[in-house]
Enzyme design. Structure first.
Site, PDB file in Angstrom:
ATOM      1  N   LYS A 141       0.852  -1.183   0.000  1.00 32.64           N
ATOM      2  CA  LYS A 141       0.000   0.000   0.000  1.00 32.64           C
ATOM      3  C   LYS A 141       0.895   1.243   0.000  1.00 32.64           C
ATOM      4  O   LYS A 141       2.065   1.146   0.392  1.00 32.64           O
ATOM      5  CB  LYS A 141      -0.945  -0.029   1.202  1.00 32.64           C
ATOM      6  CG  LYS A 141      -0.301   0.356   2.542  1.00 32.64           C
ATOM      7  CD  LYS A 141      -1.355   0.485   3.603  1.00 32.64           C
ATOM      8  CE  LYS A 141      -0.781   0.973   4.911  1.00 32.64           C
ATOM      9  NZ  LYS A 141      -0.348   2.360   4.934  1.00 32.64           N
TER      10      LYS A 141
ATOM     11  N   HIS B  69      -0.088  -5.829   5.627  1.00 34.87           N
ATOM     12  CA  HIS B  69       0.587  -6.623   6.653  1.00 34.87           C
ATOM     13  C   HIS B  69      -0.277  -6.823   7.900  1.00 34.87           C
ATOM     14  O   HIS B  69      -0.013  -7.731   8.689  1.00 34.87           O
ATOM     15  CB  HIS B  69       1.925  -5.976   7.032  1.00 34.87           C
ATOM     16  CG  HIS B  69       1.799  -4.705   7.800  1.00 34.87           C
ATOM     17  ND1 HIS B  69       1.687  -3.476   7.194  1.00 34.87           N
ATOM     18  CD2 HIS B  69       1.764  -4.465   9.130  1.00 34.87           C
ATOM     19  CE1 HIS B  69       1.591  -2.539   8.108  1.00 34.87           C
ATOM     20  NE2 HIS B  69       1.637  -3.105   9.300  1.00 34.87           N
TER      21      HIS B  69
ATOM     22  N   LYS C 165      -1.414 -10.636  11.092  1.00 36.32           N
ATOM     23  CA  LYS C 165      -1.578 -10.790  12.530  1.00 36.32           C
ATOM     24  C   LYS C 165      -2.448 -12.011  12.824  1.00 36.32           C
ATOM     25  O   LYS C 165      -3.465 -12.230  12.187  1.00 36.32           O
ATOM     26  CB  LYS C 165      -2.229  -9.542  13.138  1.00 36.32           C
ATOM     27  CG  LYS C 165      -1.445  -8.254  12.911  1.00 36.32           C
ATOM     28  CD  LYS C 165      -0.173  -8.237  13.725  1.00 36.32           C
ATOM     29  CE  LYS C 165       0.552  -6.912  13.581  1.00 36.32           C
ATOM     30  NZ  LYS C 165       1.824  -6.897  14.326  1.00 36.32           N
TER      31      LYS C 165
ATOM     32  N   GLU D 233      -1.814   4.389  17.521  1.00 32.84           N
ATOM     33  CA  GLU D 233      -0.354   4.300  17.569  1.00 32.84           C
ATOM     34  C   GLU D 233       0.173   5.384  18.504  1.00 32.84           C
ATOM     35  O   GLU D 233      -0.308   6.515  18.473  1.00 32.84           O
ATOM     36  CB  GLU D 233       0.235   4.484  16.172  1.00 32.84           C
ATOM     37  CG  GLU D 233      -0.212   3.445  15.152  1.00 32.84           C
ATOM     38  CD  GLU D 233       0.391   3.714  13.789  1.00 32.84           C
ATOM     39  OE1 GLU D 233       1.625   3.584  13.655  1.00 32.84           O
ATOM     40  OE2 GLU D 233      -0.361   4.065  12.871  1.00 32.84           O
TER      41      GLU D 233
ATOM     42  N   ASP E 222      -4.141   6.863   4.640  1.00 31.93           N
ATOM     43  CA  ASP E 222      -3.114   5.919   5.055  1.00 31.93           C
ATOM     44  C   ASP E 222      -3.694   4.656   5.681  1.00 31.93           C
ATOM     45  O   ASP E 222      -3.130   3.570   5.530  1.00 31.93           O
ATOM     46  CB  ASP E 222      -2.162   6.595   6.051  1.00 31.93           C
ATOM     47  CG  ASP E 222      -0.946   5.748   6.372  1.00 31.93           C
ATOM     48  OD1 ASP E 222      -0.333   5.207   5.436  1.00 31.93           O
ATOM     49  OD2 ASP E 222      -0.623   5.619   7.564  1.00 31.93           O
TER      50      ASP E 222
ATOM     51  N   HIS F 163      -6.311  -0.975   6.002  1.00 27.37           N
ATOM     52  CA  HIS F 163      -6.319  -1.663   7.290  1.00 27.37           C
ATOM     53  C   HIS F 163      -7.710  -1.679   7.932  1.00 27.37           C
ATOM     54  O   HIS F 163      -8.229  -2.728   8.304  1.00 27.37           O
ATOM     55  CB  HIS F 163      -5.358  -0.981   8.271  1.00 27.37           C
ATOM     56  CG  HIS F 163      -3.926  -0.996   7.842  1.00 27.37           C
ATOM     57  ND1 HIS F 163      -3.395  -1.975   7.036  1.00 27.37           N
ATOM     58  CD2 HIS F 163      -2.906  -0.160   8.130  1.00 27.37           C
ATOM     59  CE1 HIS F 163      -2.111  -1.724   6.849  1.00 27.37           C
ATOM     60  NE2 HIS F 163      -1.792  -0.630   7.495  1.00 27.37           N
TER      61      HIS F 163
ATOM     62  N   LYS G 273      -2.323   8.842  15.222  1.00 25.88           N
ATOM     63  CA  LYS G 273      -0.927   8.873  15.636  1.00 25.88           C
ATOM     64  C   LYS G 273      -0.800   9.561  16.996  1.00 25.88           C
ATOM     65  O   LYS G 273      -1.637  10.373  17.382  1.00 25.88           O
ATOM     66  CB  LYS G 273      -0.088   9.654  14.615  1.00 25.88           C
ATOM     67  CG  LYS G 273      -0.058   9.049  13.217  1.00 25.88           C
ATOM     68  CD  LYS G 273       0.905   7.905  13.134  1.00 25.88           C
ATOM     69  CE  LYS G 273       1.125   7.471  11.695  1.00 25.88           C
ATOM     70  NZ  LYS G 273       1.996   6.281  11.614  1.00 25.88           N
TER      71      LYS G 273
END
Length: 512
Positions: free
Chosen positions: A162, A192, A196, A230, A249, A254, A355
């Site tokens: 991505k 990714h 998980k 995060e 993003d 995700h 973030k």
């Protein structure tokens, strides 16, 4: 404690893996450790080779030494360990410019030699660990020199990181460019997060346990929350993040992957397209925001300076390297989504990502309807909390269930009980980057955990109206949440208007 036996899987198909961007950060931190872990698990075929392509002026020995050091630093490989040595014997390097067709002609010649030496059968797995602007050009030049053509029983696959486009129009254009060279079965759009264990376990948890699937619907579930938080800032990605922002993003990839796996109908099988067909139906069922709805159902935020436990004092986003001092880029997003189908009608899906939040946490919280209180109105039970199931994805992978139980004593009082399942406690802790399963699936041709072209377009179709409104209406109060918090007040208000509140899991304590 009963544990399932762990039967070893078959090794992946014989192949050469080609990494474009072999000296970059993604390769050394994620891809090389993932390959090392697969080698330790004996899931790489004996007929395997790895070819790195990059602009750096290195010879073969220098590249091998760099990889060896990367494995020590990022994979925990001991100096001279057999698995590292096994990979070194199968490692090659090509220096070249990705925009130059001559690079690909030399790559074709090198791969023919590697094929001959290692018996890889002409099977090539091309990994594009490059900037997104190079995706289409690299694929086009691979096609020009016939490195994507499948014949004589060989396969050729391309893995693309991505972001898949910058908006709906660019995503559609990228899909057209890829389709001009590759069949959809050759295209692996990697995310990714789907490496998980808990993400993969959502399907098993839902469909392999008869106790959960019957209540997985609007009759029993009040709402669903998905949090991807995060504690890190943008680090060295300021230039990229200024162009992307949190919405681009995280949400079309995700977040929507987690939404679809949580909400999808049972597939007719676990074949890749059967699973992805059901995910695609959910993406199509998400109600697209009207412009006025963006103002009430979407929240954006940007972090200011603040204090984060374990990190200390951190600067505001606008003070980060390569970020404009008056940046309007959002570092936080919260949305209230509605899925317009029979199972989920009337059940809101609240999603948030940001973030520099209080701590790193990715989880799916499923809150069930409250029980009627009439039975307990004459008791000291007080306000009964609804049942809550939480699928925790990172940093600790596990599942918890909250329910009520009577507190011992002569008076009827209800206490809250949390039943916790932690992967590490039950199955042990294994070294993992999240890429092992995905790389292995690419080698075996299993595309279940990879996004199809239609899923990419459908995800962007939901996000595009929000992008349009936000670009037309600049944010009023940036920064609007301090680093170390759970986001701007407007995100809390998004749920409070519905008499709900965000769930925050407490950090797991290590088992005694």
């Amino acid at each position: 404690m009963e544990r399932s036996s762990k039967a070893p899987g078959r090794p992946g198909d014989r192949c050469v893996m080609v990494i474009f961007g072999a000296t970059g950060d993604l390769t050394k931190r994620m891809l090389l450790p993932a390959l090392y872990n697969l080698a330790k698990e004996k899931l790489l075929p004996e007929e395997f080779a790895l070819t790195g392509v990059a602009i750096d002026d290195l010879n073969q020995d220098a590249f091998r030494e760099r990889v060896r050091q990367n494995l020590i630093e990022f994979a925990g490989a001991e100096n001279g360990c057999p698995f590292s040595k096994w990979l070194m014997e199968r490692l090659y390097y090509l220096q070249g410019d990705f925009r130059d067709l001559a690079t690909f002609e030399r790559l074709k010649s090198l791969l023919a030699d590697v094929d001959q030496k290692h018996g890889t059968g002409g099977n090539y797995l091309h990994y594009l660990a490059t900037i997104p602007e190079l995706f289409a050009g690299v694929v086009e030049r691979l096609g020009t020199v016939s490195l994507t053509r499948e014949d004589k029983g060989s396969w050729r696959r391309v893995i693309i990181e991505k972001p898949f486009g910058h908006d709906l129009a660019s995503a559609q254009q990228l899909n057209r460019q890829l389709a001009a060279v590759l069949k959809e079965s050759q295209t692996y759009r990697i995310d990714h997060y789907l490496g998980k264990e808990t993400v993969q376990n959502i399907l098993v948890f839902r469909f392999a346990n008869g106790v959960f699937e019957p209540v997985w619907n609007r009759r029993y579930i009040d709402h669903v929350q998905i949090t991807v938080a995060e504690d890190l800032g943008v680090e060295r990605r300021g230039k990229y993040y200024e162009q992307a922002g949190a919405l681009r993003d995280m949400v079309p990839n995700h977040i929507f992957q987690l939404v679809t796996l949580t909400a999808m109908e049972p597939p007719i099988s676990f074949e890749a397209d059967a699973v992805r067909d059901e995910q695609s139906k959910i993406l199509n069922a998400i109600q697209v925001f009207q412009p006025e709805e963006v103002l009430t159902r979407a929240v954006r935020g940007q972090y200011g300076e603040g204090q984060i436990e374990g990190i200390g004092r951190v600067p505001a986003y606008r003070s980060e390297p390569d970020v404009a001092p008056d940046s309007r880029t959002e570092t936080f997003v919260a949305l209230k989504l509605s899925i317009d189908n029979w199972r989920w009608a009337g059940v809101p899906f609240y999603v948030r990502t940001g973030k520099r939040m209080a701590r790193r946490s990715t989880e799916i919280a499923i809150q069930f309807h409250r029980v009627p209180h009439m039975l307990f109105r004459e008791t000291a039970a007080g306000l009964l909390l609804p049942n809550l199931m939480v699928l925790q994805i990172q940093p600790d992978e596990g599942i918890s269930l909250r329910f009520g139980a009577k507190i011992p004593g002569p008076v009827v009082r209800v206490g809250v009980v949390n039943m916790n399942f932690n992967y590490a406690d039950y199955f042990g802790q294994e070294a993992s980057t999240g890429y092992e399963r995905l790389l292995y699936d690419c080698m075996t041709g299993d595309a279940t955990l990879f996004r199809r072209a239609d899923m990419v377009d459908e995800g962007w179709a939901v996000v595009q109206p929000i992008l349009d409104v936000w670009s037309a209406l600049p944010p009023r109060h940036f920064p609007n949440y301090p680093a170390g918090s759970w986001g701007p007040p407007e995100a809390d208000e998004l749920l409070e208007r519905d008499q709900r509140r965000w769930h925050v899991s407490e950090p797991r304590k290590p088992a005694a």
